[in-house]
Structure formats: structure tokens, C-alpha cells
Design an enzyme around this catalytic site. Structure first.
Site, short mmCIF file in Angstrom:
data_model
loop_
_atom_site.label_atom_id
_atom_site.label_comp_id
_atom_site.label_asym_id
_atom_site.label_seq_id
_atom_site.Cartn_x
_atom_site.Cartn_y
_atom_site.Cartn_z
N GLN A 123 67.86 114.07 91.84
CA GLN A 123 67.41 112.74 92.26
C GLN A 123 68.26 111.62 91.69
OE1 GLN A 123 65.18 112.25 94.55
NE2 GLN A 123 64.16 114.24 94.65
N LYS B 226 70.46 116.01 99.49
CA LYS B 226 69.89 114.76 98.98
C LYS B 226 70.95 113.67 98.81
CE LYS B 226 66.21 117.04 96.33
NZ LYS B 226 65.01 116.98 97.17
N ASP C 5 69.11 118.31 85.50
CA ASP C 5 68.80 118.35 86.93
C ASP C 5 69.15 116.98 87.53
OD1 ASP C 5 67.58 118.15 89.38
OD2 ASP C 5 65.69 119.09 88.77
N HIS D 216 60.66 119.01 87.95
CA HIS D 216 60.40 119.71 89.21
C HIS D 216 60.26 121.21 88.88
CE1 HIS D 216 61.53 121.50 93.12
NE2 HIS D 216 61.22 120.34 93.67
N CYS E 62 56.11 119.35 94.04
CA CYS E 62 56.66 120.44 93.22
C CYS E 62 56.74 120.03 91.74
CB CYS E 62 58.04 120.88 93.71
SG CYS E 62 58.04 121.47 95.39
N1 C6P Z 1 62.70 117.70 95.44
C1 C6P Z 1 61.19 116.30 96.70
O1 C6P Z 1 60.61 115.95 97.75
P1 C6P Z 1 66.40 121.95 96.15
O2 C6P Z 1 65.15 122.31 96.87
O3 C6P Z 1 66.96 123.13 95.39
O4 C6P Z 1 67.40 121.25 96.98
O5 C6P Z 1 66.00 120.85 95.06
C2 C6P Z 1 64.96 121.09 94.17
C3 C6P Z 1 64.72 119.90 93.30
C4 C6P Z 1 65.07 119.97 91.98
N2 C6P Z 1 64.92 118.93 91.16
C5 C6P Z 1 64.41 117.76 91.58
C6 C6P Z 1 64.29 116.63 90.61
C7 C6P Z 1 64.02 117.63 92.92
O6 C6P Z 1 63.52 116.47 93.33
C8 C6P Z 1 64.16 118.73 93.80
C9 C6P Z 1 63.70 118.63 95.22
C10 C6P Z 1 62.20 117.40 96.76
O7 C6P Z 1 60.98 115.73 95.63
C11 C6P Z 1 61.66 118.60 97.48
S1 C6P Z 1 60.39 119.41 96.57
#
Ligand code: C6P
Length: 407
Positions: free
Chosen positions: A204, A227, A201, A124, A365
């Protein structure tokens, strides 16, 4: 006999799902973007504001004490959730994105010009851009760990990718596009053998299965509360104590100091050194409630339910002419990216919304991954334990109709 509630009982905690969109019962298949919140989380936050609201670590009064114990109690729950060694290792952040920026900033003093940072191609942007910014600042180099055709990480590539100059390896635990579960333990072991710091990270992964940071032996691990059925605006950075100790603060201000004078400032102890300003208190209370919720449920049953939905979806996809799945690893969470020949992903999203079905479309993203796959974006249906087999069936009925009418 287990007293844990079944997944169909748990669904009743998510009142938002009980509504119609465009005249059809809502089907929410966008949990990878943000999960829905059970009543217990919303109620804990409401109760906090109605009964306990005050600032933390400051007040010589009862409400301040209650707010502090809710806030710090939630931190202890995160320690347990990740199996961290100490509460000093749990830093509240705004989310995964801020956690990655904090680590990238904190590791800067360890890097010299020409040093290398490895990131995977399926990251991401939150786990790419902070490293690019750091590399630019230092004159370091970002190297890419590749992905196979079916969406797995080419772990063996690390044998040649890691050199004496490699300092950091940043990798996701689960791909938000492909759903692939990455063999993080093996990757960390290879990095460790070469004294490379690992930054994982977990945005997910944490929604889908239990994570044990000590078993993984990673140096840093991040996730976002929104999440994992918790509120927005808060997330967690786990870091090994010794590394956090040596890192400089990320932001300056209240809370993160020990003593301030114009001659110089000394910093607070961990974890407060990294938590400048009034923190997200009600959100932390919400995280605590979300973790209580997950702890009280049968996570293995949730996982099995999600996997059954994924298997069902993969099977049904074979019946849609021109439908192509993106990410076919044999080890993945319930995230299904797909394309349908002759249809733009964003049109699929709009047409499904007309049927009351919410999915995500676009680059998610993860533009470098899209470029590698040679697609401008995908449609993505992501499942949580509160989804049902009937909902998956309705998705495919809708897709079949769209395919017939528009291609
Ligand atoms: N992915 C998706 O629809 P934040 O925005 O900081 O809570 O998370 C960012 C982020 C970082 N790593 C991974 C693997 C992610 O999936 C995400 C967020 C969402 O896939 C929104 S773009």
C-alpha cells in the site's frame, strides 16, 4: 517548464472510468484493492502478445530474445523504482503474498525453537499467516507490535518487545485499513541495532509515494504490480543480496537450476534461484510499462492531489451524522475507512454501488486489527490520482442520502 501532464490529463488514460454503473457515472474508490490500468500498460501487453511472444532465457530465435529483453528490462526498471543496489536483488513473484511466503520459507534455517518473530497488529493476513506457519514449523513465537487508538504504530514498544531471541520483524509500510504511513526507517534502525531481520510489506506504500529500499535499509521489501497500475499475477520481492544468497530456493523446477542429475542438483545464480518455471512474462512487460508511466508523471503532484482528496473527504465526513472515521493518524495515504451508526458496512457498499460508487467493505484481510478495533469490518473508500474532487463530493452526497433514509 515541466512537460509532465497534469493529473486531470492522466485520468484520460483510464478508459474504464468512462462508463456508467447502475445508470450513474462510475466512481472507482477501491484502488487499495486494485488500481485501474492506464492504456499504456494494456497496450504494452497487447503489443507483447501480438509481436514478441515467446518463452524467455531459452530460445535461439528472435522472438525469444525480444521476450527476454522485455522481461529482463522490466526487472531493471524495478531496480530503479526501488533504488535497489543490484538486479540480483529483484525477484519476480505472484505478488506481495507470495513474496512473504518466499521470505518466511527462506529464513526458516535461521530460526530455532523459542525464537521470536514480531509482527504489527495492523498487518494484512499476507504478513501474518506465513509467519505463523513458520513459527509453528520451528516452534518459534509470534509477538505483536501494538497500534495506538488513532492508528499509529507504538514504535517505543520495540524497546521491550525485542529480546535476544528476536530474529525477524515483519511490518507494513502503510496500513490497508487505516492508511497510516509507518515510520519504517526508524523501525528498521531499532531492529538493526538488535540484529533483527526486517521484512517490509510495501503493497500500500508503492502506489502512493516513492520508496528507496537503500535509504530505508530494510532487508526485504515486497509489493504487488496490480496496486501500482500494473497487471495482476505479478509482484516483486526485494532482498539484500547476502541474505538471498544464503536462503534456500522456494520452489524447484526449470529456470532455478544450474545443473540437475540424480546424484544432486545445483542452483542457478540470483535472482533466478527463486524463479522456478516459466515466469509471468507479459505481466513483467506490463510492470515495465506501469513504471515508465509513473516515471513520466509528476509523482509529487499525484501525491498532493490524493492528499487534497483525503482532506476534502475528512472535512465532509463531519457533516454526516453518526459517521466515524477509523484511522486518524496525521500521517496517512488517501485511504478512508469508516462506519455509520445504525448501518452495516456491507449495506453501505451495496447502497453506494446502486449510485455507481465502488468501495470495499469487510475485514480487508486484517481480522486481528478488526478484533482490536472491536468492529466486524469497515467501509473503505480509497483514492488514486485519477479520482476527482467532484467524485468525493458525490460520495458524500450519496452517504448523506443513505444516512437519512436508512438510519
Ligand atoms: N490488500 C485490499 O483491499 P496481494 O493479494 O498479494 O496482491 O496483496 C496482499 C496484500 C498485502 N499487504 C497489504 C498491505 C495489502 O493491502 C494487500 C492486499 C487488498 O486491502 C486486497 S485484500
Amino acid at each position: 517548464m515541466s512537460t509532465q501532464r497534469s493529473v486531470s490529463e492522466l485520468r484520460q488514460d483510464f478508459k474504464i472510468l468512462d462508463q456508467e454503473i447502475n445508470g450513474k457515472p462510475l466512481i472507482y474508490f477501491d484502488s487499495a484493492a486494485s488500481t485501474q490500468k492506464p492504456e499504456q500498460v494494456v497496450e504494452a501487453m497487447r503489443a507483447y502478445y501480438y509481436n514478441d511472444n515467446a518463452n524467455v532465457h531459452r530460445g535461439a530465435h528472435t522472438l525469444g530474445d525480444r521476450a527476454t529483453s522485455g522481461f529482463e528490462g522490466a526487472r531493471d526498471k524495478v531496480v530503479h523504482f526501488l533504488n535497489a543496489a543490484s538486479r540480483k536483488e529483484i525477484i519476480w513473484t505472484k505478488g506481495t503474498t507470495e513474496a512473504m511466503n518466499l521470505v518466511a520459507n527462506g529464513l526458516a534455517p535461521r530460526l530455532n525453537k523459542g525464537d521470536e518473530i514480531i509482527v504489527s497488529r495492523m498487518e494484512h493476513h499476507a504478513n501474518i499467516v506465513p509467519w505463523q506457519m513458520l513459527a509453528e514449523r520451528i516452534g518459534a513465537v509470534v509477538k505483536v507490535l501494538d497500534v495506538s487508538e488513532n492508528g499509529d504504530i507504538l514504535v517505543e514498544q520495540l524497546d521491550t518487545l525485542i529480546t535476544a531471541k528476536t530474529k525477524i520483524l515483519a511490518c507494513t509500510h502503510v496500513s490497508n485499513v487505516l492508511g497510516t504511513i509507518i515510520p519504517i526507517k526508524e523501525i528498521v534502525a531499532r531492529a538493526k541495532a538488535n540484529n533483527v531481520i526486517t521484512v517490509i510489506d510495501g503493497a500500500q506504500a508503492t502506489p502512493h509515494f516513492k520508496v528507496d529500499v537503500q535509504a530505508l535499509d530494510c532487508d526485504f521489501y515486497a509489493f504487488s504490480a496490480h496496486k501500482i497500475f500494473g497487471p495482476t499475477g505479478i509482484g516483486v520481492l526485494y532482498g539484500k543480496e547476502a541474505l538471498l544468497e544464503e536462503m534456500p530456493p522456494y520452489q524447484g523446477g526449470g529456470e532455478m537450476i544450474e545443473r540437475v542429475s540424480f546424484e544432486g542438483t545445483t542452483f542457478n545464480q540470483l535472482p533466478y534461484k527463486f524463479e522456478a518455471g516459466t515466469p509471468p512474462i507479459s505481466q513483467a512487460v506490463g510492470v515495465g510499462a506501469a513504471l515508465d508511466y509513473l516515471n513520466s508523471a509528476d509523482r509529487k503532484a499525484m501525491e498532493a492531489h490524493e492528499q487534497a482528496l483525503l482532506t476534502q473527504a475528512i472535512e465532509l465526513s463531519k457533516g454526516i451524522p453518526g459517521m466515524r472515521l477509523i484511522g486518524e493518524s496525521s500521517n496517512k495515504v488517501a485511504v478512508m475507512s469508516f462506519l455509520i451508526e445504525g448501518l452495516h458496512p456491507s449495506d453501505i457498499g451495496t447502497l453506494l454501488d446502486q449510485q455507481g460508487i465502488g468501495i470495499r467493505t469487510g475485514h480487508h484481510c486484517a481480522m486481528p486489527l478488526m478484533e482490536y478495533l472491536g468492529v466486524p469490518g469497515t467501509a473503505r473508500a480509497s483514492f488514486a490520482f485519477y479520482n476527482t474532487a467532484e467524485e468525493v463530493e458525490r460520495l458524500f452526497e450519496a452517504l448523506a442520502k443513505i444516512q437519512r433514509m436508512f438510519t
